[in-house]
Write a protein that holds these residues in place. Structure first.
Motif, short mmCIF file in Angstrom:
data_model
loop_
_atom_site.label_atom_id
_atom_site.label_comp_id
_atom_site.label_asym_id
_atom_site.label_seq_id
_atom_site.Cartn_x
_atom_site.Cartn_y
_atom_site.Cartn_z
N MET A 148 -10.14 -22.48 7.17
CA MET A 148 -8.77 -22.94 7.70
C MET A 148 -9.23 -24.21 8.57
O MET A 148 -8.78 -25.35 9.24
N ARG A 152 -13.51 -18.94 19.47
CA ARG A 152 -13.62 -19.67 18.91
C ARG A 152 -12.12 -19.75 17.73
O ARG A 152 -12.02 -20.99 17.72
N SER A 192 -18.26 -29.73 11.48
CA SER A 192 -16.89 -29.71 11.49
C SER A 192 -16.82 -31.09 12.79
O SER A 192 -15.88 -31.09 12.61
N1 ARG Z 1 -15.20 -25.20 13.54
C1 ARG Z 1 -13.92 -23.96 12.93
C2 ARG Z 1 -12.60 -23.63 12.77
O1 ARG Z 1 -12.52 -25.77 12.69
C3 ARG Z 1 -13.55 -22.91 14.70
C4 ARG Z 1 -13.60 -22.36 14.45
C5 ARG Z 1 -14.66 -21.48 13.68
N2 ARG Z 1 -14.52 -19.93 14.21
C6 ARG Z 1 -15.28 -18.88 13.53
N3 ARG Z 1 -15.23 -17.28 12.97
N4 ARG Z 1 -16.83 -20.10 13.16
O2 ARG Z 1 -12.10 -23.94 12.49
#
Ligand code: ARG
Length: 459
Positions: free
Chosen positions: A322, A110, A24
């Motif tokens: 999400m 995260r 992302s």
């Molecule tokens: N790039 C992820 C997002 O936008 C961050 C969270 C990632 N969490 C995980 N458990 N892979 O949601």
């Protein structure tokens, strides 16, 4: 090779296409400032609670500022292999300060990190929307003040209905944009709870202080339930919903500007700054900005529909689905801010053709209701009978190819004997609007009162 952040249990790295669908960073790099701010607050809290040494927390805090300045200088090596902004920042921090960087992610995931970053970003956008709407309302109020006494046709079904004042029409939009503003303010209040410290979903065994990070980041309080904190995207949905309604309002106003600036109407002319020409037809002056504002609701509403669709049916707590929240909100926010700025500029620079407005106000028997009201007031007719008598007079005028005031008293009296000379006064458009003194009505006095009220509120 496997991922440096989570690759411990993996023997091989991801397929290139897996990396492409998973990463992302191409869009969430926009969250860098929020991510660094959140991490600095987290590190300071870890030190204050004794989970991290002051020395390590200081190194982390300083290192994060270096990362921030690298990103702002445009020489940060964003990496797709590092997936997202969170891991890009942390990996670079490790290069800069070494071992202590690995301690930053203590008592955090995260999941709460991205929820916090994104909330901070959306909160800023809610503030920006409120500011832009205020600017737009101010230029509308200024136009309304100038045009409080300018008579124009009011429409229903886009057919001439009754005369109104230009100021009244402008103030109608002020009311609409005021509701938009309060929707953003309301959403902002509700979103102002801090997810940080919810960790992956269950909270953490470390003795963290969530109130401290919440306060440091300007939140009213920590989110009360860790599962909800990482799975909630209501704040984004509310922002998109408020944006979509606001974009609907902008598109309605834009449509009126397109109609009003056409050769057939000529109620207004857009300044050169907000018009474009045609490459083939030399005479053309096209209202492109208004047309584009009218169209941009498509993107904003599209973003709302997209995120509602992503969130629908998602089990608690976090799912990678999400990650699809950000591009929609980014695009909707960019689109809305641009449309608001363009509308504000167009309205500020608008020239109003008051003669055209007034001439059009008298067209289409626009004071027929005033005539019916006169029959009720002066001749004691029930309104339904007065409506019928007036309809007959309109048909007579239409047959003769003239307006209602052009009928002679004798002609009028053939339709109803109670009509007398004093009826002509109510057939004039200025008298018509001046008589609409009910609260919120179109009478210039009423409009000036609303202008004064809003000038007070807007400062
Ligand atoms: N790039 C992820 C997002 O936008 C961050 C969270 C990632 N969490 C995980 N458990 N892979 O949601």
């Amino acid at each position: 090779s496997s991922n440096a952040m989570w690759g411990g249990r993996f023997a091989a790295g991801p397929d290139a296409i897996m990396e492409a669908i998973n990463a992302s960073i191409s869009f969430d790099k926009r969250l860098y400032a929020q991510d660094i701010r959140g991490s600095r607050a987290h590190a300071a809290m870890l030190a204050a609670t004794g989970i991290l040494s002051n020395k390590d927390a200081e190194a982390i805090g300083e290192g994060l500022l270096t990362v921030l300045s690298e990103i702002e200088a445009g020489d940060f090596p964003f990496s797709t292999a590092l997936e997202d902004i969170h891991m890009n920042v942390e990996a670079r921090l490790k290069e800069i300060i070494g071992e202590p960087a690995g301690r930053l992610h203590t008592a955090r995931s995260r999941n709460d990190q991205v929820a916090t970053d994104f909330r901070l970003w959306v909160r800023d956008q809610a503030d920006a929307a409120i500011e832009s709407l205020t600017a737009l309302m101010k230029v509308l109020v200024a136009q309304a003040e100038k045009g409080a006494g300018w008579v124009m046709p009011g429409f229903t079904h886009l057919q001439t209905a009754q005369p109104v004042t230009f100021g009244h029409h402008m103030m109608a939009y002020v009311e609409m944009f005021a509701r938009d503003r309060s929707r953003f303010a309301d959403a902002r209040k509700r979103m102002n709870e801090c997810p940080l410290g919810a960790a992956a979903l269950a909270g953490t065994g470390f003795a963290i202080d969530r109130h401290m990070t919440a306060e440091a980041l300007g939140f009213d309080r920590p989110a009360a339930n860790s599962l909800d904190a990482v799975s909630d995207r209501d704040f984004a949905l509310e922002f998109l919903s408020a944006s979509a309604i606001c974009a609907v309002h902008l598109s309605r106003m834009a449509e009126e500007l397109v109609i009003w600036s056409s050769a057939q109407f000529r109620f207004v002319s857009m300044s050169d700054k907000w018009s474009t020409g045609s490459s083939i037809m030399p005479q053309k002056r096209n209202p492109d900005a208004a047309e584009l504002i009218r169209a941009k609701i498509g993107r904003v509403l599209g973003a709302a529909v997209a995120l509602f669709t992503v969130m629908k049916g998602l089990p608690l707590a976090y799912s990678k689905d999400m990650q699809e929240d950000k591009e929609q909100v980014f695009d909707a926010a960019d689109t809305l801010m641009l449309a608001l700025a363009a509308m504000t500029g167009m309205i500020a620079d608008l020239t109003v053709n008051t003669e055209k407005l007034e001439a059009a106000a008298a067209n289409g028997f626009s004071t027929a209701t005033d005539l019916a009201d006169w029959l009720v007031r002066e001749a004691g007719l029930p309104f339904r009978d007065a409506h019928h008598v007036t309809g007959t007079l309109v048909a007579l005028a239409e047959k003769k190819g003239c307006d209602l005031p052009d009928l002679s008293l004798t002609e009028m009296q053939t339709v109803h004997p109670a009509l007398n000379q004093s009826v002509y006064a109510v057939l004039g458009v200025h008298n018509s609007v001046a008589s609409r003194q009910s609260y919120g009505g179109t009478a210039p006095d009423q409009v000036r009162a609303q202008v004064a009220r809003w000038k007070g509120l807007l400062g």
